[in-house]
Design an enzyme around this catalytic site. Sequence first.
Site, short mmCIF file in Angstrom:
data_model
loop_
_atom_site.label_atom_id
_atom_site.label_comp_id
_atom_site.label_asym_id
_atom_site.label_seq_id
_atom_site.Cartn_x
_atom_site.Cartn_y
_atom_site.Cartn_z
N HIS A 17 6.84 -52.74 -40.63
CA HIS A 17 8.08 -51.95 -40.50
C HIS A 17 9.26 -52.73 -41.09
O HIS A 17 10.09 -52.17 -41.81
CB HIS A 17 8.40 -51.69 -39.02
N ARG A 90 0.98 -46.88 -46.33
CA ARG A 90 0.06 -48.02 -46.34
C ARG A 90 -1.15 -47.78 -47.21
O ARG A 90 -1.56 -48.59 -48.00
CB ARG A 90 -0.41 -48.34 -44.91
#
Length: 164
Positions: A17, A90
Amino acid sequence: MARALVPGSFDPVTNGHLDIIERAAALFDSVLVAVARNSAKTPLFTLEERIEMLTEVCAPWPNVQVDSFEGLLVHYAREQEAVIIVKGLRAVSDFEYELQMALMNRKLSSAVETVFLMTGAEHSYLSSSIVKEIARLGGSVEGLVPQSVGQRLQQRLGSPQTGK
Ligand code: PNS
């Protein structure tokens, strides 16, 4: 002034993050990290704890603020005069869900654009859920979360090591 939202559950914030937040802070004038209040999931950390952890680790970036929101993200974006939503991608497995959310958000508000940043390769396997599982099972979360978050995981779940 371009203001971007980085929304999420952040239960807890991971180094993945932070990579996205840091890069968003370099791209946009102002970044608002928006912690979802009403997550369908039962969070390990309270909203207040998640905000506290994020505020601490985002302190190095002066153009990053942390806030929470409830309800639709596009309503919050309008309220905050933000026209960009930044999400991290991702792997291909993220794509379908993120595409669905981005398209639905655009349908709900054409004024808001979703921008995807590819997660750094070193974080591509990382998620809050995996970090919690490792901590719960007594593994080390070193290098996966900021040190202060590792300490909180240790207090809550008994993970033996912390890192970054
Ligand atoms: O970190 P997460 O759990 O993947 O974050 C998901 C989040 C909070 C960004 C997403 O669930 C969201 O935007 N929730 C707000 C409700 C909403 O606007 N739903 C419609 C999106 S299509």
